[in-house]
Design a protein around this motif. Structure first.
Motif, PDB file in Angstrom:
ATOM      1  N   TRP A 161     -16.383  31.635  -8.292  1.00  0.00           N
ATOM      2  CA  TRP A 161     -16.370  31.116  -6.923  1.00  0.00           C
ATOM      3  C   TRP A 161     -17.146  29.816  -6.761  1.00  0.00           C
ATOM      4  N   VAL A 162     -17.679  29.259  -7.835  1.00  0.00           N
ATOM      5  CA  VAL A 162     -18.431  28.003  -7.763  1.00  0.00           C
ATOM      6  C   VAL A 162     -17.468  26.816  -7.851  1.00  0.00           C
ATOM      7  N   VAL A 166     -19.001  20.293  -6.092  1.00  0.00           N
ATOM      8  CA  VAL A 166     -19.937  20.568  -5.005  1.00  0.00           C
ATOM      9  C   VAL A 166     -21.314  20.908  -5.565  1.00  0.00           C
ATOM     10  N   LEU A 167     -21.355  21.770  -6.575  1.00  0.00           N
ATOM     11  CA  LEU A 167     -22.638  22.159  -7.150  1.00  0.00           C
ATOM     12  C   LEU A 167     -23.300  20.988  -7.870  1.00  0.00           C
ATOM     13  N   ALA A 168     -22.524  20.231  -8.627  1.00  0.00           N
ATOM     14  CA  ALA A 168     -23.095  19.083  -9.341  1.00  0.00           C
ATOM     15  C   ALA A 168     -23.687  18.077  -8.363  1.00  0.00           C
ATOM     16  N   ASP A 169     -22.986  17.811  -7.270  1.00  0.00           N
ATOM     17  CA  ASP A 169     -23.497  16.863  -6.279  1.00  0.00           C
ATOM     18  C   ASP A 169     -24.772  17.384  -5.620  1.00  0.00           C
ATOM     19  N   ALA A 170     -24.800  18.671  -5.292  1.00  0.00           N
ATOM     20  CA  ALA A 170     -25.977  19.248  -4.636  1.00  0.00           C
ATOM     21  C   ALA A 170     -27.194  19.209  -5.556  1.00  0.00           C
ATOM     22  N   LEU A 171     -27.005  19.498  -6.839  1.00  0.00           N
ATOM     23  CA  LEU A 171     -28.125  19.448  -7.785  1.00  0.00           C
ATOM     24  C   LEU A 171     -28.572  18.011  -8.025  1.00  0.00           C
ATOM     25  N   THR A 172     -27.624  17.084  -8.054  1.00  0.00           N
ATOM     26  CA  THR A 172     -27.973  15.675  -8.235  1.00  0.00           C
ATOM     27  C   THR A 172     -28.818  15.168  -7.069  1.00  0.00           C
ATOM     28  N   GLU A 173     -28.501  15.640  -5.866  1.00  0.00           N
ATOM     29  CA  GLU A 173     -29.247  15.223  -4.673  1.00  0.00           C
ATOM     30  C   GLU A 173     -30.714  15.664  -4.721  1.00  0.00           C
ATOM     31  N   LEU A 174     -31.039  16.640  -5.537  1.00  0.00           N
ATOM     32  CA  LEU A 174     -32.429  17.068  -5.664  1.00  0.00           C
ATOM     33  C   LEU A 174     -33.285  16.018  -6.372  1.00  0.00           C
ATOM     34  N   ALA A 175     -32.631  15.114  -7.096  1.00  0.00           N
ATOM     35  CA  ALA A 175     -33.331  14.020  -7.791  1.00  0.00           C
ATOM     36  C   ALA A 175     -34.423  14.549  -8.734  1.00  0.00           C
ATOM     37  N   LEU A 176     -34.078  15.585  -9.488  1.00  0.00           N
ATOM     38  CA  LEU A 176     -35.016  16.110 -10.470  1.00  0.00           C
ATOM     39  C   LEU A 176     -35.139  15.147 -11.650  1.00  0.00           C
ATOM     40  N   ASP A 177     -36.321  15.035 -12.185  1.00  0.00           N
ATOM     41  CA  ASP A 177     -36.565  14.055 -13.246  1.00  0.00           C
ATOM     42  C   ASP A 177     -35.933  14.484 -14.571  1.00  0.00           C
ATOM     43  N   GLY A 178     -35.349  13.496 -15.254  1.00  0.00           N
ATOM     44  CA  GLY A 178     -34.932  13.683 -16.636  1.00  0.00           C
ATOM     45  C   GLY A 178     -33.698  14.515 -16.864  1.00  0.00           C
ATOM     46  N   VAL A 179     -32.869  14.705 -15.822  1.00  0.00           N
ATOM     47  CA  VAL A 179     -31.734  15.598 -15.983  1.00  0.00           C
ATOM     48  C   VAL A 179     -30.561  15.145 -15.127  1.00  0.00           C
ATOM     49  N   SER A 180     -29.350  15.428 -15.605  1.00  0.00           N
ATOM     50  CA  SER A 180     -28.139  15.166 -14.820  1.00  0.00           C
ATOM     51  C   SER A 180     -27.189  16.351 -14.995  1.00  0.00           C
ATOM     52  N   CYS A 198     -14.301  30.098 -14.662  1.00  0.00           N
ATOM     53  CA  CYS A 198     -15.484  29.863 -13.834  1.00  0.00           C
ATOM     54  C   CYS A 198     -15.665  28.374 -13.578  1.00  0.00           C
ATOM     55  N   GLY A 199     -16.146  28.067 -12.393  1.00  0.00           N
ATOM     56  CA  GLY A 199     -16.595  26.716 -12.100  1.00  0.00           C
ATOM     57  C   GLY A 199     -18.103  26.652 -12.232  1.00  0.00           C
ATOM     58  N   GLY A 200     -18.614  25.485 -12.576  1.00  0.00           N
ATOM     59  CA  GLY A 200     -20.051  25.367 -12.716  1.00  0.00           C
ATOM     60  C   GLY A 200     -20.472  23.983 -13.132  1.00  0.00           C
ATOM     61  N   VAL A 201     -21.608  23.906 -13.793  1.00  0.00           N
ATOM     62  CA  VAL A 201     -22.115  22.627 -14.274  1.00  0.00           C
ATOM     63  C   VAL A 201     -22.651  22.794 -15.687  1.00  0.00           C
ATOM     64  N   GLN A 202     -22.679  21.682 -16.401  1.00  0.00           N
ATOM     65  CA  GLN A 202     -23.425  21.612 -17.649  1.00  0.00           C
ATOM     66  C   GLN A 202     -24.639  20.731 -17.398  1.00  0.00           C
ATOM     67  N   THR A 203     -25.798  21.231 -17.790  1.00  0.00           N
ATOM     68  CA  THR A 203     -27.051  20.509 -17.601  1.00  0.00           C
ATOM     69  C   THR A 203     -27.286  19.601 -18.807  1.00  0.00           C
ATOM     70  N   LEU A 224     -27.768  27.465  -5.224  1.00  0.00           N
ATOM     71  CA  LEU A 224     -26.628  28.376  -5.307  1.00  0.00           C
ATOM     72  C   LEU A 224     -26.591  29.317  -4.103  1.00  0.00           C
ATOM     73  N   LYS A 225     -27.742  29.812  -3.696  1.00  0.00           N
ATOM     74  CA  LYS A 225     -27.811  30.707  -2.530  1.00  0.00           C
ATOM     75  C   LYS A 225     -27.394  29.962  -1.260  1.00  0.00           C
ATOM     76  N   ARG A 226     -27.815  28.709  -1.135  1.00  0.00           N
ATOM     77  CA  ARG A 226     -27.468  27.918   0.048  1.00  0.00           C
ATOM     78  C   ARG A 226     -25.980  27.589   0.089  1.00  0.00           C
ATOM     79  N   LEU A 227     -25.400  27.240  -1.044  1.00  0.00           N
ATOM     80  CA  LEU A 227     -23.993  26.845  -1.079  1.00  0.00           C
ATOM     81  C   LEU A 227     -23.051  28.035  -0.974  1.00  0.00           C
ATOM     82  N   TYR A 228     -23.469  29.172  -1.541  1.00  0.00           N
ATOM     83  CA  TYR A 228     -22.557  30.328  -1.638  1.00  0.00           C
ATOM     84  C   TYR A 228     -23.250  31.607  -1.166  1.00  0.00           C
ATOM     85  N   PRO A 229     -23.663  31.634   0.105  1.00  0.00           N
ATOM     86  CA  PRO A 229     -24.440  32.790   0.603  1.00  0.00           C
ATOM     87  C   PRO A 229     -23.669  34.099   0.571  1.00  0.00           C
ATOM     88  N   ASP A 230     -22.335  34.038   0.659  1.00  0.00           N
ATOM     89  CA  ASP A 230     -21.541  35.267   0.675  1.00  0.00           C
ATOM     90  C   ASP A 230     -21.170  35.750  -0.719  1.00  0.00           C
TER      91      ASP A 230
END
Length: 287
Positions: A161-162, A166-180, A198-203, A224-230
């Motif tokens: 259900w991912v 959408v998930l990649a963009d949301a994680l990118t917006e966190l601006a965590l150091d050293g990772v994409s 499955c849909g998802g991301v590779q770190t 993940l909880k925020r994007l897919y609460p159900d």
């Protein structure tokens, strides 16, 4: 079982994360040998993630299990020999004899040792997967795939259900150091969601000195909880506690995610606990 031996020799490659069962095995061996009057020798090996990275919360004593055997942070920065010394010190047992490494320094990553990488687990095939593991291992306590059954376990994560972009963009917006994050589709061959697309991301870690895998874990779960609460869910409790609580060492992480409380405050508290542990471990360090 220990009849007929004088000394037990331990030669295991740990990876430096509290979840792994190598240090739990060391703890049980030291206990058993102390009970039966046997000696213990540990052939020390490098901590693949360096001996300087000490991050994450200290395990609550009420949540001790085989995936969390002792009150230490998620990344403890110890070699397996140093952990043996810590265990013996804290339990007032005979200190094991450590055969130390020659030439290892605390700031070394495994690939700086010139030693061949032998996967410590089928699901940790590379140093890259091991680097990310302390964060994405927390997904083992959820209904998402942590990448088991793929060629990139713990680097690839997701669920049917991912939505990858959408998930990649949301994680990118966190601006965590050293990772994409790269959007991916994948089909696990075993474990969770076997044969399901499955849909998802590779770190992708671009700067391992800057990337904080332990901090990444709570942010990933909260996103993940925020994007897919159900759809997002914790695995049901077993033996009286959630599996995520055993991994996280307390219910604090789960409760923070469920209530939408501050991840920043959670991580700040973890940092204080790790700093206290780093001071406490100083007398058992060998390098």
């Amino acid at each position: 079982m220990l009849d007929g031996i004088d000394t037990m020799v331990i030669d295991l490659q740990d990876i430096g994360a509290r979840f792994t069962t190598y240090i739990s095995t060391v703890a049980h061996v030291i206990d058993a040998c102390a009970e039966h009057g046997k000696g213990v020798i540990i052939l020390d090996r490098p901590n693949p993630l360096t001996g300087t990275r000490v991050t994450g919360n200290v395990l609550n004593a009420g949540y001790v299990s085989f995936i969390g055997i002792h009150p230490i942070p998620i990344l403890h920065g110890l070699t397996i020999g140093e952990f043996g010394r810590l265990w013996a010190r804290d339990r007032q047992l005979p200190t094991p004899v450590i055969v130390p490494m020659d030439g290892w320094r605390r700031a070394m990553w495994f690939d700086g040792t010139a030693l061949p990488w032998v996967p410590p687990s089928p699901n940790l095939p590379t140093l890259d997967s091991t680097l990310i593991f302390p964060g994405t291992c927390l997904l083992e306590g959820t209904n998402l795939s942590e990448g088991r059954g793929t060629t990139r376990p713990f680097e690839i994560i997701g669920a049917p259900w991912v939505e990858p972009d959408v998930l990649a963009d949301a994680l990118t917006e966190l601006a965590l150091d050293g990772v994409s994050f790269r959007p991916v589709y994948f089909t696990p061959m075993f474990s969770k969601h076997t044969d399901a697309r499955c849909g998802g991301v590779q770190t992708h870690v671009s700067d391992r000195e800057a990337f904080d895998s332990v901090t990444f874990g709570p942010w990933l779960l909260a996103t993940l909880k925020r994007l897919y609460p159900d759809d997002f869910a914790w695995l049901p409790p077993n033996d009286g506690s959630h599996f995520i609580d055993k991994l996280a060492g307390s219910p604090e992480l789960r409760e923070t995610i469920d209530t939408g409380a501050s991840i920043e405050a959670l991580v700040a508290g973890w940092s204080r606990e790790a700093a206290a542990f780093e001071r406490d471990r100083s007398d058992i360090l060998l390098y």
